[in-house]
Design an enzyme around this catalytic site. Structure first.
Site, PDB file in Angstrom:
ATOM      1  N   PRO A  86       0.813  -1.224   0.000  1.00  0.00           N
ATOM      2  CA  PRO A  86       0.000   0.000   0.000  1.00  0.00           C
ATOM      3  C   PRO A  86       0.840   1.265   0.000  1.00  0.00           C
ATOM      4  O   PRO A  86       1.768   1.410   0.801  1.00  0.00           O
ATOM      5  CB  PRO A  86      -0.823  -0.134   1.281  1.00  0.00           C
ATOM      6  CG  PRO A  86      -0.976  -1.607   1.446  1.00  0.00           C
ATOM      7  CD  PRO A  86       0.331  -2.202   0.992  1.00  0.00           C
ATOM      8  N   CYS A  87       0.499   2.162  -0.908  1.00  0.00           N
ATOM      9  CA  CYS A  87       1.351   3.337  -1.121  1.00  0.00           C
ATOM     10  C   CYS A  87       0.753   4.618  -0.576  1.00  0.00           C
ATOM     11  O   CYS A  87       1.414   5.657  -0.605  1.00  0.00           O
ATOM     12  CB  CYS A  87       1.631   3.503  -2.619  1.00  0.00           C
ATOM     13  SG  CYS A  87       0.166   3.832  -3.615  1.00  0.00           S
ATOM     14  N   GLN A  88      -0.479   4.599  -0.084  1.00  0.00           N
ATOM     15  CA  GLN A  88      -1.097   5.855   0.364  1.00  0.00           C
ATOM     16  C   GLN A  88      -0.252   6.547   1.427  1.00  0.00           C
ATOM     17  O   GLN A  88      -0.228   7.767   1.519  1.00  0.00           O
ATOM     18  CB  GLN A  88      -2.498   5.605   0.925  1.00  0.00           C
ATOM     19  CG  GLN A  88      -3.502   5.124  -0.107  1.00  0.00           C
ATOM     20  CD  GLN A  88      -3.610   3.613  -0.101  1.00  0.00           C
ATOM     21  OE1 GLN A  88      -2.635   2.916   0.124  1.00  0.00           O
ATOM     22  NE2 GLN A  88      -4.796   3.112  -0.348  1.00  0.00           N
ATOM     23  N   PHE A  90       2.850   6.910   1.613  1.00  0.00           N
ATOM     24  CA  PHE A  90       4.021   7.589   1.090  1.00  0.00           C
ATOM     25  C   PHE A  90       3.691   8.508  -0.076  1.00  0.00           C
ATOM     26  O   PHE A  90       4.544   9.227  -0.561  1.00  0.00           O
ATOM     27  CB  PHE A  90       5.055   6.560   0.631  1.00  0.00           C
ATOM     28  CG  PHE A  90       5.275   5.461   1.618  1.00  0.00           C
ATOM     29  CD1 PHE A  90       5.838   5.722   2.851  1.00  0.00           C
ATOM     30  CD2 PHE A  90       4.893   4.156   1.334  1.00  0.00           C
ATOM     31  CE1 PHE A  90       6.035   4.716   3.774  1.00  0.00           C
ATOM     32  CE2 PHE A  90       5.086   3.142   2.247  1.00  0.00           C
ATOM     33  CZ  PHE A  90       5.655   3.421   3.479  1.00  0.00           C
TER      34      PHE A  90
END
Length: 361
Positions: A86-88, A90
């Site tokens: 999950p990238c939210q 960063f």
């Protein structure tokens, strides 16, 4: 014969698996996905509509799965762990809490599996901002955690989807880690992999686009057209608190987002005028300059979910399977925006397993 077993974590609709299966088909080797994790039920529906192997274990919530180490031990052995964690946490569009965010902490669930199963290789994907988040401390934590788990040989670089035959600018960091020493000529770099990708046969089973005109359909449902009420907002150059340069009819699409269904401004999402799409010479059309008022008079539409899937490297058949499984347009947009680009992964896997033959040692 080459055989690669892999585990796909944070799978979404299966970008890593799709790339691996296309590569295996193109180069006549055996690929088997031993399991996949994904918590979004709609993404799982799209995934399972395209991958029906009953031997692939559906892990579900990776945090709940990892609570009992026996679950990890029971997984079949595999050579490669892949995942777009999950990238939210960063992302430039998020609050950038990083490892203070629970979604950021799931990275360490990857480490738990690596410490027990010890696959030879790891390939991870995340937003470019991971490399600069918290003044570079976040990427240091990721790399040091991999090293402590036994992966002494770690490489990473930022790759743009547009360099791999897709008409979308999308910069993502890919991290490759190996437990085994690689040869001295190994160079996991954007330029090296682009160069090698250019040698891949045009017969490779990939979606390839020169620009968006290769994927834009001439006729779509009227529901994809912008209303007269929303046009001024979409075309505006920002607001008092948000300044931007609004632009439509981009030949290379802006990065797809998971929230594109909400229709952001034209600086953030992709919109196309019907006269551009239907022009006998669209390239000449682009040389014309229109004022904002003139643009507001034109018929303008957003991308369709199918077009979004294609811009991520998924085939029309892949999209149709998800659509026929009953997945709504809202969720299809979200899935395309969250997906890892198939062509980019294909290029990296080709470099690793076909060009460098790292699994034959």
């Amino acid at each position: 014969m080459l055989k690669i077993n892999h585990l796909e974590l944070f799978a979404g609709i299966g970008g890593f698996r799709q790339a691996m299966e296309l590569l295996a088909s193109d180069y006549n080797f055996t690929s088997h996905c031993v399991g996949f994790s994904e918590i979004d039920p709609y993404a799982v529906r799209s995934y399972k509509s395209n991958f029906s192997d009953v031997e692939t274990k559906e892990i579900g919530d990776i945090i709940a799965f990892n609570e009992d180490p026996k679950n990890i031990t029971s997984l079949p052995d595999f050579d490669l762990l892949t995942g777009g964690f999950p990238c939210q946490s960063f992302s430039m569009m998020g609050k950038q809490k990083g490892f203070l965010d629970k979604r950021g902490n799931v990275f360490f669930e990857i480490i738990k599996i690596l410490e027990i199963k010890k696959p030879k290789f790891v390939l991870l994907e995340n937003v470019r901002n991971l490399t600069t988040h918290n003044k570079g401390e976040t990427i240091k934590i990721v790399l040091s955690s991999l090293k402590e788990a036994g992966y002494k040989y770690i490489h990473w670089d930022v790759f743009d989807t547009n360099d791999f035959g897709l008409a979308q600018r999308r910069n993502r960091v890919y991290i490759f880690a190996s437990r085994e020493k690689l040869d001295n000529n190994f160079a996991f770099s954007k330029n090296e992999i682009i160069s090698v990708f250019k040698t891949i046969s045009k017969n490779a089973n990939l979606e390839r686009q020169k620009d968006v005109l290769d994927i834009l359909e001439k006729e779509v449902d009227k529901s994809f057209y912008l209303s007269e009420i929303i046009k001024p907002t979409i075309l505006a150059d920002g607001s008092a608190s948000f300044k931007s340069k609004s632009e439509i009819n981009c030949l290379i699409a802006k990065p797809l987002t998971a929230t594109m269904v909400k229709m952001h401004r034209a600086c953030q999402d992709n919109y196309y005028s019907i006269d551009f799409i239907n022009s006998p010479n669209p390239y000449d059309y682009l040389s014309q300059k229109f004022s904002k008022e003139e643009l507001k008079e034109k018929e303008i539409r957003k991308l369709t979910p199918k077009e979004a899937y294609l811009l991520q490297g998924f085939s029309e058949n892949f999209f149709n399977n998800a659509k026929q499984a009953g997945v709504s347009n809202h969720q299809l947009y979200k899935q395309a925006g969250n997906a890892a680009s198939v062509n980019t992964i294909y290029a990296i896997l080709y470099y690793l397993f076909i060009y460098k033959k790292i699994n034959e040692g």
